[in-house]
Design an enzyme around this catalytic site. Structure first.
Site, PDB file in Angstrom:
ATOM      1  N   VAL A 241       5.457 -53.650  23.488  1.00 21.17           N
ATOM      2  CA  VAL A 241       6.271 -52.618  24.143  1.00 21.17           C
ATOM      3  C   VAL A 241       5.784 -52.404  25.572  1.00 21.17           C
ATOM      4  CG1 VAL A 241       7.001 -51.434  22.036  1.00 21.17           C
ATOM      5  CG2 VAL A 241       4.825 -50.795  23.107  1.00 21.17           C
ATOM      6  N   ARG A 243       5.238 -55.238  28.813  1.00 17.56           N
ATOM      7  CA  ARG A 243       6.077 -56.055  29.675  1.00 17.56           C
ATOM      8  C   ARG A 243       6.056 -57.488  29.126  1.00 17.56           C
ATOM      9  NH1 ARG A 243       7.713 -51.856  31.027  1.00 17.56           N
ATOM     10  NH2 ARG A 243       7.984 -50.999  33.143  1.00 17.56           N
ATOM     11  N   ASP A 267      10.113 -55.877  22.311  1.00 17.27           N
ATOM     12  CA  ASP A 267      11.089 -55.062  23.036  1.00 17.27           C
ATOM     13  C   ASP A 267      11.230 -55.512  24.481  1.00 17.27           C
ATOM     14  OD1 ASP A 267      12.874 -52.668  23.099  1.00 17.27           O
ATOM     15  OD2 ASP A 267      11.406 -51.950  24.567  1.00 17.27           O
ATOM     16  N   GLU A 272      14.793 -60.723  31.412  1.00 13.95           N
ATOM     17  CA  GLU A 272      15.696 -59.761  30.772  1.00 13.95           C
ATOM     18  C   GLU A 272      16.991 -59.677  31.564  1.00 13.95           C
ATOM     19  OE1 GLU A 272      13.513 -56.092  30.375  1.00 13.95           O
ATOM     20  OE2 GLU A 272      11.968 -57.020  29.131  1.00 13.95           O
ATOM     21  N   HIS A 291      14.718 -53.942  25.296  1.00 12.62           N
ATOM     22  CA  HIS A 291      13.942 -53.078  26.194  1.00 12.62           C
ATOM     23  C   HIS A 291      14.415 -51.623  26.071  1.00 12.62           C
ATOM     24  CE1 HIS A 291      11.409 -53.117  30.128  1.00 12.62           C
ATOM     25  NE2 HIS A 291      11.242 -51.976  29.467  1.00 12.62           N
TER      26      HIS A 291
END
Length: 325
Positions: A241, A243, A267, A272, A291
């Site tokens: 959780v 980067r 996540d 992204e 995310h």
């Protein structure tokens, strides 16, 4: 008399902070400026970022970023996020602009999400959900019983508000918690054991769980590479959780495919949005979320409160909180 403080923020952010601005500013006059106008201070609220990522910036986000880049008098920017690793913040800091974050605003929510990831992996929910989708009655007794969490070891990388909160809940569940920290100073909330980022390899052989909650920096980028994953015991699982760039993603995929790593809740990702052709979407031992670990309807008020507190400090020449060093 001082000139009015020029603040760049969106109408939504202005509405969120309107009731607190007079108290924060005291006798200092202010004016809210539009994109393209010069500004002294900018508040990058959640609606500025929207669905943009740091890899793919949408036009409305780009416009706000460009407004900050082109404001010659800008001296301080406050970000809604806990991290400041988007390129625009590096550019602004390089020209002497102070940058602060909202670290802590969503920490409780991220802790809950990370814990949910741990519990889902520990209780083999990926397997159970796959059986549900296949309309197959598949009790865990027939495929190997899950291990008790109590007595296992969790290595938590990053010992800020998220890491400390997660460590406390894991300890309450009976896990032994090892913290991996950026500082050698004693922690406000101690773990069973604590090492530096550079000593991570010494604790990985006992990591039943590796939980990443650290900021992205030169010290943490690529920290979890193939060598680090190879140090972990068979059956270990990973939760990220922090980067995506903290992990060598191809090495992670290899470890998950081979079974060297039993499972992962992810996540955040190296790019992204996560590309549609990424193997992570379909690996049976992986839970993917977009995310969103820190999203909650209470975050905006908490972020606004941190901004207003820092604004009060700014106009009084006091040290800012969550300043990016």
């Amino acid at each position: 008399m001082s000139s009015p403080l020029r603040i760049l923020m969106t109408p939504q952010a202005a509405a969120q902070t309107a009731s607190g601005l007079p108290t924060a500013l005291g006798e200092r006059a202010h004016v809210l400026v539009n994109l393209g106008d010069d500004a002294d201070v900018a508040f990058v609220s959640r609606d500025v970022t929207g669905l943009s990522t740091k890899h793919e910036v949408l036009p409305h986000t780009q416009a706000f970023h460009d407004a900050m880049r082109h404001a010659p008098s800008l001296r301080w920017v406050h970000a809604h996020s806990a991290g400041a690793d988007r390129p625009v913040y590096g550019e602004l800091r390089a020209r002497g602009v102070e940058v602060t974050t909202s670290s802590g605003a969503n920490a409780g929510v991220v802790v809950q999400t990370a814990l949910a990831g741990v519990l889902m992996l520990a209780r083999q929910f990926p397997q159970l959900l796959a059986a549900q989708h296949a309309r197959t009655w598949s009790p865990l007794m027939g495929s190997g019983l899950p291990r008790d969490l109590a007595g296992q070891t969790a290595v938590v990388v990053g010992w800020g508000p998220i890491g400390q909160g997660l460590g406390a809940l894991l300890a309450a569940l009976g896990l032994r918690v090892v913290s991996v920290r950026g500082s050698e100073a004693p922690a406000a909330v101690p773990a069973h054991e604590s090492v530096s980022y550079e000593q991570l390899h010494t604790v990985l052989p006992k990591a039943d769980w590796l939980l990443l909650a650290c900021p992205l920096s030169d010290r943490t980028r690529g920290l979890i590479d193939s060598a680090a994953l190879a140090h972990m015991p068979a059956g270990a699982r990973l939760v990220n959780v922090s980067r995506g760039e903290v992990i060598d993603e191809p090495a992670l995929i290899d470890a998950l495919r081979s079974g060297a790593l039993a499972g992962a809740y992810l996540d955040v990702f190296a790019h992204e949005p996560l590309p549609a052709d990424s193997p992570l979407w379909s690996l049976p031992n992986v839970i993917v979320t977009p995310h969103s670990a820190g999203h909650s309807d209470g975050n905006e008020a908490r972020v606004a409160a941190i901004f207003l507190d820092n604004l009060r400090r700014w106009v009084r020449n006091q040290p800012l909180v969550n300043r990016v060093a």
